[in-house]
Design a protein around this motif. Structure first.
Motif, mmCIF file in Angstrom:
data_model
loop_
_atom_site.group_PDB
_atom_site.id
_atom_site.type_symbol
_atom_site.label_atom_id
_atom_site.label_comp_id
_atom_site.label_asym_id
_atom_site.label_seq_id
_atom_site.Cartn_x
_atom_site.Cartn_y
_atom_site.Cartn_z
ATOM 1 N N ALA A 31 8.069 -14.073 2.891
ATOM 2 C CA ALA A 31 6.979 -13.342 3.562
ATOM 3 C C ALA A 31 5.723 -13.270 2.702
ATOM 4 C CB ALA A 31 7.452 -11.932 3.902
ATOM 5 N N THR A 32 4.571 -13.398 3.369
ATOM 6 C CA THR A 32 3.295 -13.200 2.671
ATOM 7 C C THR A 32 2.786 -11.782 2.886
ATOM 8 O OG1 THR A 32 2.153 -14.104 4.616
ATOM 9 C CG2 THR A 32 2.638 -15.635 2.802
ATOM 10 N N VAL A 33 3.251 -11.159 3.953
ATOM 11 C CA VAL A 33 2.891 -9.759 4.232
ATOM 12 C C VAL A 33 4.175 -9.000 4.555
ATOM 13 C CG1 VAL A 33 1.652 -8.200 5.800
ATOM 14 C CG2 VAL A 33 0.624 -10.379 5.163
ATOM 15 N N VAL A 34 4.363 -7.842 3.899
ATOM 16 C CA VAL A 34 5.557 -7.037 4.152
ATOM 17 C C VAL A 34 5.119 -5.621 4.533
ATOM 18 C CG1 VAL A 34 7.757 -6.213 3.219
ATOM 19 C CG2 VAL A 34 6.812 -8.385 2.403
ATOM 20 N N PRO A 50 6.678 -12.385 -5.365
ATOM 21 C CA PRO A 50 5.507 -11.946 -6.125
ATOM 22 C C PRO A 50 4.240 -12.374 -5.397
ATOM 23 C CG PRO A 50 7.086 -13.090 -7.555
ATOM 24 C CD PRO A 50 7.567 -13.260 -6.150
ATOM 25 N N GLY A 51 3.283 -11.496 -5.331
ATOM 26 C CA GLY A 51 2.014 -11.835 -4.686
ATOM 27 C C GLY A 51 1.976 -11.491 -3.211
ATOM 28 N N ALA A 52 3.114 -11.149 -2.625
ATOM 29 C CA ALA A 52 3.100 -10.765 -1.201
ATOM 30 C C ALA A 52 2.316 -9.465 -1.041
ATOM 31 C CB ALA A 52 4.533 -10.580 -0.703
ATOM 32 N N ARG A 53 1.641 -9.339 0.089
ATOM 33 C CA ARG A 53 0.913 -8.091 0.352
ATOM 34 C C ARG A 53 1.898 -7.073 0.911
ATOM 35 N NH1 ARG A 53 -3.258 -7.256 4.462
ATOM 36 N NH2 ARG A 53 -3.071 -9.460 4.944
ATOM 37 N N ILE A 54 2.071 -5.966 0.182
ATOM 38 C CA ILE A 54 3.031 -4.935 0.600
ATOM 39 C C ILE A 54 2.251 -3.779 1.203
ATOM 40 C CG2 ILE A 54 4.913 -3.415 -0.160
ATOM 41 C CD1 ILE A 54 5.624 -6.175 -0.996
ATOM 42 N N VAL A 55 2.542 -3.439 2.434
ATOM 43 C CA VAL A 55 1.842 -2.325 3.080
ATOM 44 C C VAL A 55 2.867 -1.261 3.452
ATOM 45 C CG1 VAL A 55 0.240 -1.686 4.928
ATOM 46 C CG2 VAL A 55 0.292 -4.056 4.096
ATOM 47 N N GLU A 81 -3.308 -14.471 12.053
ATOM 48 C CA GLU A 81 -4.030 -15.057 10.911
ATOM 49 C C GLU A 81 -3.173 -16.070 10.173
ATOM 50 O OE1 GLU A 81 -5.260 -11.648 8.680
ATOM 51 O OE2 GLU A 81 -6.763 -11.081 10.178
ATOM 52 N N GLY A 82 -1.974 -16.280 10.659
ATOM 53 C CA GLY A 82 -1.107 -17.301 10.053
ATOM 54 C C GLY A 82 -0.205 -16.773 8.948
ATOM 55 N N GLU A 83 -0.194 -15.456 8.774
ATOM 56 C CA GLU A 83 0.682 -14.886 7.739
ATOM 57 C C GLU A 83 2.138 -14.958 8.197
ATOM 58 O OE1 GLU A 83 -0.514 -13.916 4.924
ATOM 59 O OE2 GLU A 83 -2.582 -13.267 5.271
ATOM 60 N N THR A 84 3.025 -14.969 7.229
ATOM 61 C CA THR A 84 4.453 -14.842 7.510
ATOM 62 C C THR A 84 4.800 -13.381 7.267
ATOM 63 O OG1 THR A 84 4.790 -17.096 6.781
ATOM 64 C CG2 THR A 84 6.746 -15.700 6.900
ATOM 65 N N VAL A 85 5.097 -12.680 8.344
ATOM 66 C CA VAL A 85 5.184 -11.217 8.272
ATOM 67 C C VAL A 85 6.633 -10.756 8.321
ATOM 68 C CG1 VAL A 85 4.441 -9.043 9.350
ATOM 69 C CG2 VAL A 85 2.988 -11.085 9.521
ATOM 70 N N VAL A 86 6.989 -9.871 7.397
ATOM 71 C CA VAL A 86 8.277 -9.181 7.501
ATOM 72 C C VAL A 86 8.008 -7.708 7.726
ATOM 73 C CG1 VAL A 86 10.158 -8.269 6.089
ATOM 74 C CG2 VAL A 86 9.916 -10.714 6.351
#
Ligand code: SAH
Length: 256
Positions: A31-34, A50-55, A81-86
């Motif tokens: 995932a690129t966004v979590v 590492p580097g994934a955006r954690i919200v 936006e093309g992110e891989t979201v978890v």
């Protein structure tokens, strides 16, 4: 499994990261966004790449519990936006986790969505006590029920549930029930005997887990005396019989 534009709802389990599925770990590492719910433990979040955006979208993230509509919009935007979201959700995403609503919303928005199961808290909690949810001699089935009525909705019919549990020999597992335990106890007593064994398990599988074994007649008093609070599950039924016998012996600890 994971590719850009995809949202994966991932069950984070009850807390102990070792209880994650391999599929959950793979999704997290891709995932690129979590987006992280309140009840997800730090040990699980630490497995994101590492580097994934954690919200953090729960109270712990400083938001006064981010509104559901906002979380859903955020997921759709990131996916577009093309992110891989978890979307990391405590326990299993489809057990009292609003996973159903989120899947419907994402599909309606044309976003691809997958779901990865997690171990639900009610199952893990009772297992930490070495007790099964079903047993050929004590329980033929199990009911997962919320102690919290949906806003504007009716609360569960506890008396009917208790009568059914007694007749059909079912274990009851109550989520979100600690704050309403006194009322739940009172109504369950209309269908189940006061000596029915009960366990209250708080923060199951985490290092600071605490639990108490008691009876239905003593439920609210025990919660107050032991200062048990959310997140906890209340388990009611004869599968706990062995534990209740231990708790009743003089000098034996009732709580841990
Ligand atoms: N989807 C989650 C449940 C979310 S509802 C799952 O499948 O487990 C939130 C409730 O889950 C809490 O109020 C509590 O009843 C229960 N819960 C979640 N994590 C828990 C834990 N570690 N120990 C005990 N109960 C827990």
């Amino acid at each position: 499994m994971t590719s850009p534009g995809l949202v994966t709802l991932v069950g984070a389990g009850p807390g102990d990261p070792d209880l994650l599925t391999l599929k959950a770990v793979k999704a997290l590492q891709a995932a690129t966004v979590v987006l992280v719910d309140d009840l997800v433990s730090d040990g699980v979040v630490a497995l994101a790449r590492p580097g994934a955006r954690i919200v953090h979208v729960g109270k712990r993230g400083g938001c006064a519990s981010t509104p559901q509509a906002f979380i859903e919009r955020l997921m759709v935007m990131a996916a577009r936006e093309g992110e891989t979201v978890v979307r990391l959700k405590g326990g299993d995403p489809f057990v009292f986790g609003r996973g159903g609503e989120e899947v419907e919303h994402l599909r309606a928005a044309g976003v691809r969505v997958e779901v990865v199961n997690g171990i639900t808290a009610g199952l893990a909690a009772v297992t930490t006590l070495g007790v099964p949810l079903t047993h050929r001699e004590h329980a033929r089935g199990v009911v997962f029920v919320t102690g919290h009525a949906q806003r504007g909705g009716d609360p569960p019919d506890w008396t009917l549930l208790a009568q059914t549990a007694a007749q059909a020999r079912l274990t009851l597992v109550v989520y979100m029930g600690v704050s309403g335990a006194a009322a739940i106890q009172q109504q369950l007593l209309q269908g189940l005997p006061a000596h029915t064994p009960v366990a209250v398990i708080q923060r199951a599988t985490l290092p600071d887990q605490r639990h108490a074994v008691t009876t239905l007649g003593q439920l609210a008093d025990t919660i107050e005396r032991e200062q048990l609070g959310s997140p906890a599950v209340i388990v009611v039924g004869d599968v706990l019989q062995g534990l209740a016998a231990v708790a009743e012996q003089p000098g034996m600890a009732r709580a841990a």
